[in-house]
Structures are given as structure tokens and as C-alpha cells.
Design a protein around this motif. Structure first.
Motif, short mmCIF file in Angstrom:
data_model
loop_
_atom_site.label_atom_id
_atom_site.label_comp_id
_atom_site.label_asym_id
_atom_site.label_seq_id
_atom_site.Cartn_x
_atom_site.Cartn_y
_atom_site.Cartn_z
N ARG A 1 -2.69 32.80 15.41
CA ARG A 1 -1.32 32.58 14.94
C ARG A 1 -0.31 32.71 16.09
O ARG A 1 0.66 31.94 16.17
CB ARG A 1 -1.00 33.58 13.83
N HIS A 2 -0.54 33.67 16.98
CA HIS A 2 0.36 33.84 18.11
C HIS A 2 0.29 32.63 19.06
O HIS A 2 1.34 32.17 19.55
CB HIS A 2 -0.01 35.11 18.87
N ASP A 3 -0.91 32.12 19.31
CA ASP A 3 -1.05 30.94 20.17
C ASP A 3 -0.36 29.73 19.55
O ASP A 3 0.30 28.94 20.25
CB ASP A 3 -2.52 30.63 20.41
N LYS A 4 -0.49 29.57 18.23
CA LYS A 4 0.17 28.45 17.56
C LYS A 4 1.70 28.61 17.63
O LYS A 4 2.42 27.62 17.84
CB LYS A 4 -0.28 28.37 16.10
N TYR A 5 2.19 29.81 17.49
CA TYR A 5 3.63 30.05 17.58
C TYR A 5 4.15 29.67 18.97
O TYR A 5 5.21 29.04 19.10
CB TYR A 5 3.92 31.52 17.29
N GLU A 6 3.41 30.01 20.02
CA GLU A 6 3.83 29.67 21.38
C GLU A 6 3.80 28.16 21.60
O GLU A 6 4.69 27.61 22.27
CB GLU A 6 2.93 30.37 22.39
N ARG A 7 2.82 27.48 21.04
CA ARG A 7 2.78 26.02 21.18
C ARG A 7 3.97 25.38 20.47
O ARG A 7 4.56 24.41 20.97
CB ARG A 7 1.47 25.47 20.61
N LEU A 8 4.34 25.91 19.31
CA LEU A 8 5.49 25.38 18.58
C LEU A 8 6.79 25.63 19.33
O LEU A 8 7.70 24.79 19.31
CB LEU A 8 5.54 25.99 17.18
N VAL A 9 6.90 26.77 20.00
CA VAL A 9 8.10 27.05 20.79
C VAL A 9 8.23 26.04 21.93
O VAL A 9 9.34 25.53 22.20
CB VAL A 9 8.05 28.49 21.34
N LYS A 10 7.13 25.71 22.57
CA LYS A 10 7.17 24.73 23.67
C LYS A 10 7.52 23.34 23.14
O LYS A 10 8.31 22.61 23.76
CB LYS A 10 5.83 24.70 24.38
N LEU A 11 6.96 22.96 21.99
CA LEU A 11 7.30 21.67 21.40
C LEU A 11 8.76 21.62 21.00
O LEU A 11 9.44 20.59 21.19
CB LEU A 11 6.40 21.40 20.19
N SER A 12 9.28 22.71 20.44
CA SER A 12 10.69 22.76 20.06
C SER A 12 11.59 22.62 21.28
O SER A 12 12.64 21.96 21.22
CB SER A 12 10.98 24.06 19.32
N ARG A 13 11.17 23.22 22.39
CA ARG A 13 11.96 23.10 23.62
C ARG A 13 11.97 21.65 24.11
O ARG A 13 13.01 21.14 24.56
CB ARG A 13 11.38 24.03 24.69
N ASP A 14 10.83 20.97 24.03
CA ASP A 14 10.79 19.56 24.44
C ASP A 14 11.64 18.69 23.52
O ASP A 14 12.32 17.76 23.99
CB ASP A 14 9.34 19.07 24.43
N ILE A 15 11.61 18.99 22.22
CA ILE A 15 12.44 18.23 21.27
C ILE A 15 13.92 18.43 21.57
O ILE A 15 14.72 17.48 21.52
CB ILE A 15 12.10 18.66 19.83
N THR A 16 14.30 19.65 21.91
CA THR A 16 15.70 19.93 22.23
C THR A 16 16.14 19.17 23.48
O THR A 16 17.23 18.57 23.51
CB THR A 16 15.89 21.44 22.45
N ILE A 17 15.31 19.16 24.51
CA ILE A 17 15.67 18.48 25.76
C ILE A 17 15.82 16.98 25.54
O ILE A 17 16.80 16.36 25.99
CB ILE A 17 14.61 18.79 26.84
N GLU A 18 14.85 16.36 24.86
CA GLU A 18 14.92 14.91 24.65
C GLU A 18 16.08 14.54 23.72
O GLU A 18 16.70 13.48 23.89
CB GLU A 18 13.60 14.42 24.06
N SER A 19 16.38 15.38 22.75
CA SER A 19 17.52 15.09 21.87
C SER A 19 18.84 15.17 22.63
O SER A 19 19.75 14.36 22.41
CB SER A 19 17.52 16.07 20.69
N SER B 1 13.12 25.80 14.64
CA SER B 1 14.48 25.55 14.16
C SER B 1 15.42 25.01 15.23
O SER B 1 16.16 24.05 14.96
CB SER B 1 15.05 26.84 13.54
N PRO B 2 15.46 25.54 16.46
CA PRO B 2 16.39 24.98 17.47
C PRO B 2 16.14 23.50 17.76
O PRO B 2 17.09 22.72 17.90
CB PRO B 2 16.12 25.85 18.70
N GLY B 3 14.88 23.10 17.84
CA GLY B 3 14.58 21.70 18.09
C GLY B 3 14.99 20.80 16.94
O GLY B 3 15.53 19.71 17.15
N LEU B 4 14.76 21.25 15.71
CA LEU B 4 15.14 20.44 14.55
C LEU B 4 16.66 20.30 14.45
O LEU B 4 17.17 19.22 14.09
CB LEU B 4 14.58 21.06 13.27
#
Length: 284
Positions: free
Chosen positions: A45-63, A117-120
Motif C-alpha cells: 500500500r505504501h509503494d502504491k501511494y508513492e507511485r500515485l504521488v509521482k503520477l499526480s505530480r506529473d499530471i500537475t506539471i503537464e496541466s 487530489s492536487p493533480g486532479l
């Protein structure tokens, strides 16, 4: 004696005895097996949370890059090319959101909501900004969620002749933007519309500020209906929304009263100076 530290209960036992007890633990016992499974579940669960944080950061940058691109719409000779290029960027953002949806298959989204949430919110801001430039209206949360349904057909290898019809059915992933993320993204949109107003005036567009003023007033009225009954983040954004509305209304006031006195190429400088004065007064 009085005032001394109390000895803990396990301090009465020698360290050697505790070490022997630790070594005598049976690793294959039911209790140790249960704790190992708990450890594996928490690590996963912790590894999945970290992967989601990185994806959210990428979504924020591209947006954010999409928003910066859309601000060139008022000054570009061909605005349709800017909109087409922004659509390509948003498709890349949706591919990132598709990876988020795949990570959340079989999971409770709200357990990982803080990570994504930040990326969305930034994606909602970018999509609503593009939608406003196209239609001069606000996109609904239902329309945003329709764009976040992904379907991919499972193509088996040609050598596998025993594949059943069930294997050929498409796989579907979806991710729904929560009402809170939608409201926070719309609140951030008002700041971009305020910047669009100033840049439009600098390019000689006199009609856009009045359209933006009416549009922002409607959004502000909608947020006031929520008031303090909504989440804390929404009420916190209301102050920033009010600032953006005041700057746009001040620009419209200047255009209406002194528009004929000030040359068009100097209107943007006058508005930027006034917005700085408004910020200083509100900070005081």
C-alpha cells in the motif's frame, strides 16, 4: 530513592534472556505468519501511494503547461492551432490519469485521495480553462468524468488459437473527479480568467473583460451559496476568488470610465498597476 526514575517492568530481566527469547520465536507460527502478511500488505500500500504521488505530480506539471499554452490564445494569430495543441497536451494528461485508474483497480479511492487530489484539481483547472475559451461557459463535473473513462481491447497473440470470447472483451478503467476537487479546480480557474482579462485588454480586446466579469460574478454567487457549510479548502479558496473578481471589475470600471482617455497599448500597464495597489491594500 525519591525522585529517581522508575524501572520498567522488562528491565528486571537480563538482556541475554530477552535475546534468547527472541531467538526462540518460531518464524512459522500462525502469529508470525499473520504479522508477515500485514507487513507485506502495508509495504504494498505504501509503494502504491508513492507511485500515485509521482503520477499526480506529473499530471500537475503537464496541466500547468497546458494552461500556459492557453494564455497565448489572445495574442496568437491563429487561436485554433493553440486549442488543437492544448488538446494534444490534455490527451497526454489523460494517459497519466489512466495509469492512476489502473493503480486504483479494486481499491477504495478515498484511501489514496490525498495523493491524487492536487493533480486532479490542476487537471480540472486546465480542462475548464480550455472549455471556457471554446464555449464561454463552465464545464460540468459530469462532462469531465465522461472524458476519464478509458477502454482498451485485450489483443491476444495470433498463435493462441484457443482464446475464448471473454478474452476479446474490452477492459474499462474510469476515475471520477470528486465534487470537492471540481470546486477547488474551478476556484483556481478564476485566477487564470483574471490573467486572461488583463492580457485581452493589452491586445486591444475590450469585450472580453465584461464577459469575464459577468462569468466570474456567477461563479462567485454559486460559491457563496456553499458558504461555511462546505469543506475548509473550498471556503479558503473563496477569498482568492473574490480578489480575482475585484480585479476584473476594476478593469471593467476603468474601461467604462477612462477607456477613451487611455491609449489601448497603455491599458494593460494601468490595470497591472491597479492590481498591485489592490494586493497591497488587502495585505494591509
Amino acid at each position: 530513592g525519591s525522585g529517581g526514575f522508575r524501572k520498567r517492568k522488562h528491565d528486571n530481566f537480563p538482556h541475554g534472556q530477552r535475546r534468547e527469547e527472541k531467538e526462540n520465536v518460531n518464524p512459522s507460527s500462525a502469529l508470525m505468519t499473520s504479522f508477515k502478511s500485514f507487513q507485506l500488505e502495508l509495504d504494498t500500500r505504501h509503494d502504491k501511494y508513492e507511485r500515485l504521488v509521482k503520477l499526480s505530480r506529473d499530471i500537475t506539471i503537464e496541466s500547468k503547461r497546458t494552461i500556459f499554452l492557453l494564455h497565448r490564445f489572445t495574442s496568437a494569430p491563429n487561436g485554433e492551432e493553440i486549442l488543437n495543441e492544448s488538446e494534444v497536451k490534455l490527451d497526454a494528461v489523460r494517459r497519466k490519469i489512466k495509469q492512476v485508474a489502473q493503480e486504483l483497480i479494486g481499491e477504495d479511492m478515498y484511501q489514496f485521495h490525498r495523493a491524487i487530489s492536487p493533480g486532479l484539481q490542476e487537471y480540472v483547472e486546465a480542462v475548464s480553462f480550455q472549455y471556457f475559451i471554446r464555449t464561454r461557459s463552465l464545464i460540468s463535473v459530469e462532462e469531465i468524468n465522461k472524458q476519464l473513462i478509458f477502454t482498451v481491447e485485450n489483443r491476444e497473440e495470433t498463435t493462441n488459437t484457443t482464446s475464448s470470447s471473454h478474452d476479446k472483451q474490452p477492459h474499462t478503467w474510469s476515475l471520477k473527479v470528486t465534487p470537492v476537487d471540481y470546486l477547488l479546480g474551478v476556484a483556481d480557474l478564476t485566477g487564470e480568467l483574471m490573467r486572461l482579462c488583463i492580457s485581452s485588454v493589452g491586445n486591444g480586446d475590450i469585450d472580453t473583460p465584461f464577459e469575464l466579469s459577468q462569468f466570474l460574478r456567477q461563479i462567485y454567487d454559486g460559491f457563496t451559496f456553499i458558504g461555511n457549510t462546505g469543506p475548509y479548502e473550498v471556503s479558503k479558496k473563496l477569498y482568492t476568488l473574490k480578489q480575482s473578481l475585484a480585479k476584473v471589475e476594476n478593469a471593467c470600471y476603468t474601461l467604462k470610465v477612462r477607456g477613451s482617455e487611455i491609449p489601448k497599448h497603455m491599458l494593460a500597464d494601468v490595470f497591472s498597476t491597479k492590481t498591485e495597489l489592490i494586493d497591497q491594500e488587502e495585505s494591509l
